[in-house]
Each structure stands twice: as C-alpha cells, then as structure tokens.
Design a protein around this motif. Structure first.
Motif, PDB file in Angstrom:
ATOM      1  N   VAL A  49       0.828  -1.206   0.000  1.00 17.84           N
ATOM      2  CA  VAL A  49       0.000   0.000   0.000  1.00 17.84           C
ATOM      3  C   VAL A  49       0.863   1.257   0.000  1.00 17.84           C
ATOM      4  O   VAL A  49       0.475   2.281  -0.576  1.00 17.84           O
ATOM      5  CB  VAL A  49      -0.957  -0.026   1.212  1.00 17.84           C
ATOM      6  N   ASP A  50       2.031   1.198   0.633  1.00 17.81           N
ATOM      7  CA  ASP A  50       2.917   2.365   0.652  1.00 17.81           C
ATOM      8  C   ASP A  50       3.421   2.719  -0.746  1.00 17.81           C
ATOM      9  O   ASP A  50       3.693   3.881  -1.038  1.00 17.81           O
ATOM     10  CB  ASP A  50       4.104   2.115   1.586  1.00 17.81           C
ATOM     11  N   ARG A  51       3.544   1.729  -1.601  1.00 16.84           N
ATOM     12  CA  ARG A  51       4.009   1.986  -2.977  1.00 16.84           C
ATOM     13  C   ARG A  51       2.896   2.566  -3.829  1.00 16.84           C
ATOM     14  O   ARG A  51       3.123   3.432  -4.667  1.00 16.84           O
ATOM     15  CB  ARG A  51       4.514   0.681  -3.600  1.00 16.84           C
ATOM     16  N   LYS A  52       1.672   2.089  -3.623  1.00 17.81           N
ATOM     17  CA  LYS A  52       0.495   2.608  -4.321  1.00 17.81           C
ATOM     18  C   LYS A  52      -0.719   2.299  -3.463  1.00 17.81           C
ATOM     19  O   LYS A  52      -0.813   1.209  -2.898  1.00 17.81           O
ATOM     20  CB  LYS A  52       0.352   1.963  -5.706  1.00 17.81           C
ATOM     21  N   HIS A  53      -1.652   3.256  -3.371  1.00 14.94           N
ATOM     22  CA  HIS A  53      -2.729   3.134  -2.381  1.00 14.94           C
ATOM     23  C   HIS A  53      -3.515   1.832  -2.487  1.00 14.94           C
ATOM     24  O   HIS A  53      -3.740   1.146  -1.499  1.00 14.94           O
ATOM     25  CB  HIS A  53      -3.678   4.322  -2.506  1.00 14.94           C
ATOM     26  N   ARG A  54      -3.967   1.463  -3.670  1.00 14.26           N
ATOM     27  CA  ARG A  54      -4.713   0.212  -3.882  1.00 14.26           C
ATOM     28  C   ARG A  54      -5.933   0.114  -2.965  1.00 14.26           C
ATOM     29  O   ARG A  54      -6.095  -0.827  -2.169  1.00 14.26           O
ATOM     30  CB  ARG A  54      -3.810  -1.007  -3.679  1.00 14.26           C
TER      31      ARG A  54
END
Length: 391
Positions: A49-54
């Motif tokens: 999630v830190d890389r992309k919210h999703r």
C-alpha cells in the motif's frame, strides 16, 4: 464488517468440533492458520500500500475473508478447511493497511476519528458469535455460506458510493489531505522512535492476551463465580476496551497523544494488580472494566503515532503495529497458561504486569511527531498546510 469475519473464526470452532469431530489440536491449527498468518502478512500488505494506495484491497479484503469463512464451512476435509481459514486470514490482513490510511485521511488530526474506526472493529468482532450461532446453529456448517451476505451488501454500498462520487466530480480525498501528504513527504522516517513504539505495543499485547485468556477461568475457578459471572467478566473486559478506545481519542484531542499513552500505561498496571488480588467477584469485575479502559486508552493514539513516525510508510507502520506486534501476545500466551496451571491465575496475571511495566517505562520515552526543527508548533503546522492549500 472485516472484523466480523475475524470474530467468526473462533465462533465456528465449536461447531466444527461437534459436526466433524476435530480435536483441540486440530482447531488450534485452524486458529493459527487464520490469526497467525494474518498477523505475519499484514506488514507485507502495508508495504504494498505504501508503494500505491490500492483502495480496492478494502472491499477485496473483507470479501476474501467472507469467502474463506464460507469455504471452511463447506469444506469436506481438514486441509480444505485449513486453507480456507488461511485465505480468510489473508483477506482480513489485506483490509487493514489501506483502510487505516483512509480512516486517517478522513479524520485528519482528530484522534476520536481513529478511535471510532477502531471501535468499529471491536463491535464487529463482538457481533460475530451471536451471528454465527444464529446461522450455523440452525443450518449446520453448510449454512455458513449465508455468512457472506453482509459482506456482499457492504461491498455493493462501498462501490456504489465511490461510483456516485466520481460521477458527480467529487474527490474522495480532500485537497487538504493531499496537502498533508505533501507536507509529510518532506519529513524523514524516525525509525528509532518507531522501534520503541513497536516494543511498547509488543509488551502491551502480552498482558492483554493473558488477561483476556485468564479472566473467565480466574472468576470461575479461583473466586468461585458461576459460569454466567465468568462470561460477564469477559464481556465487561471487551466493553472496557471499546470505552477506553473512545476515551483515548478524546484525551489525545484535548491534551495530546503522548498524554493518552502515558495515562493508559500508568493506570493499566494498577488495574491488573487489582484484578490479580481481587478477593471477590464484584471487585474482580470492577477491576476488569478499569483494566479494559486503561489498556485501550493508548490504542488509537499509538496507531497515528506509528504513521507519523514513518510518514513515508504509513501502511507499513499500521501493518506492523496492528498486525505483527499484536500477534506476539498470542504467541506468548501458552507460557502464561503453563504458569497459571502450575501457580494459579493470580500469579500468571501478576507476572504479566511486569511486562506491562516494561512497556510503561518505554512509553515515557516516546515523543509526539511534530519536529521542532521543521515546525515550531502544531498551530504553525496548520498554517503551513493552509498556505500550501491556498497555493
């Protein structure tokens, strides 16, 4: 809804023992598949999630949890049941990091908002036993497929609400929250403070799980209470948890997060010692309520502190504090269970207080995450954000 399915795991175990003849070790393995795996993989979802919210992981998580619970009820063999419970645990874990991030974004600086979000999970877990008993108690384990209906309803509500907002041009993340994210990105991750907070959470989880496990046997066997009084003690402990979570948010909003954390860790050892030395069921029940309130005063502030200690990795922060660190209490619970078998619940609960005192000592070293070298005060932080928003 997510924690409803987390609470459904232990609620289903008695039915599996009766209908399928599972042993204690077999149901312990199922519990490990659901809860242990969930705790381990939750930080991984936080990193994702830190890389992309999703955000799709939020409904996807509790839908997978519901499907796993239904599959476990329909499974024809132990290993099918085990795998389905493991899938449910993964779904529960996938939900928490993105949902915690969205709750924090929606609530902004309010600690009461995070408290309300946390209490929602407590309510869901509390509703699971009567819900499972109503359905599976009447229809048997195959009826567990009906347990998916609430998840499907909430998933439709979730998708419909977000589609409605997009069609009308409403942003699901306010400009101010976007500015908060921009301001935070300029901060560095304080891994030292985060490590101390994780240690506090670990040392908190051990006495919490110990008290949760031993409250009913203590009231029943040591104090001579009835089974209904023993069940009442467990219920009061859960109610105290919810009240303490809400009060912790109020205290944090009024006097600051560190004040809420320190207050909780100052009161909790006294309350647990009161429980361990209780001469009667009445005193024990009062101590149980106070212990539940005190132990959960720091809960919501600790989650937001973790996110602020790692402003560039909020998903990882919430995944570790809500998942991995909390699971240590479950891993250590057999140790205190053996101590209770040999020396009695009073000694086991008292021994767990020593761990809580260690957490209290570390908690006093924590500081709020408003770096003095960047912003002189929280008020100046708000003003900086207003300037960014205006631009």
């Amino acid at each position: 809804m997510n924690d409803l399915y987390q609470g459904a795991v232990p609620a289903l175990l008695p039915f599996m023992m009766v209908e399928r003849g599972y042993s204690y070790s077999a149901v312990a393995g199922i519990t490990l598949a659901a809860t242990g795996l969930s705790s381990v993989v939750q930080p991984i979802f936080g990193m994702v999630v830190d890389r992309k919210h999703r955000g799709w992981l939020i409904p996807g998580g509790f839908l997978l949890a519901a499907a796993g619970i239904a599959g476990a009820g329909l499974g024809s063999s132990y290993w099918v049941t085990w795998l389905c419970m493991a899938a449910a645990g993964i779904g529960i874990a996938a939900y928490h990091p993105p949902a915690t991030n969205e709750a924090r974004a929606a609530g902004g600086r309010s600690q009461v908002a995070m408290s309300a979000f946390s209490v929602g999970g407590t309510v869901g877990a509390a509703l699971a036993p009567p819900f499972v008993t109503l359905v599976v108690g009447r229809l048997g384990l195959p009826g567990s497929v009906l347990l998916t209906v609430p998840a499907l309803v909430v998933a439709v509500m979730w998708v419909s609400r977000r589609s409605w907002a997009r069609l009308r041009g409403y942003s699901l993340v306010t400009p101010l929250n976007e500015c908060v994210a921009v301001a935070r990105s300029a901060l560095v991750d304080d891994w030292g403070a985060f490590a101390r907070l994780v240690l506090v959470t670990v040392c908190w989880s051990i006495p919490y799980v110990t008290a949760l496990t031993l409250v009913s046997p203590f009231v029943l066997d040591v104090l001579g209470g009835s089974t209904s009084i023993a069940a009442l003690g467990l219920s009061l402990f859960t109610i105290g948890d919810a009240v303490g979570t809400l009060l912790g948010g109020l205290v944090a909003d009024r006097w600051g997060r560190i004040a809420a954390v320190r207050l909780g860790f100052a009161l909790a050892p006294v309350a647990l010692l009161g429980l361990a030395s209780a001469p009667s069921t009445t005193v024990a029940l009062v101590a149980v309520v106070v212990a539940g309130i005190a132990m959960f005063l720091p809960f919501a502030p600790q989650v937001t502190l973790a996110q602020d200690y790692l402003p560039n990795r909020p998903g990882t922060a919430s995944g570790v504090t809500l998942g991995l660190a909390m699971s240590v209490g479950g891993v250590m619970s057999p140790v205190f269970g053996v101590l209770a078998d040999h020396s009695g619940p009073r000694v086991a609960i008292t021994a767990s207080v020593a761990v809580l005192l260690a957490a209290s000592a570390v908690a006093w070293t924590l500081r709020d995450r408003v770096p003095e070298n960047e912003f002189a005060s929280a008020a100046e932080t708000d003003r900086e954000l207003e300037i960014v928003a205006e631009r």
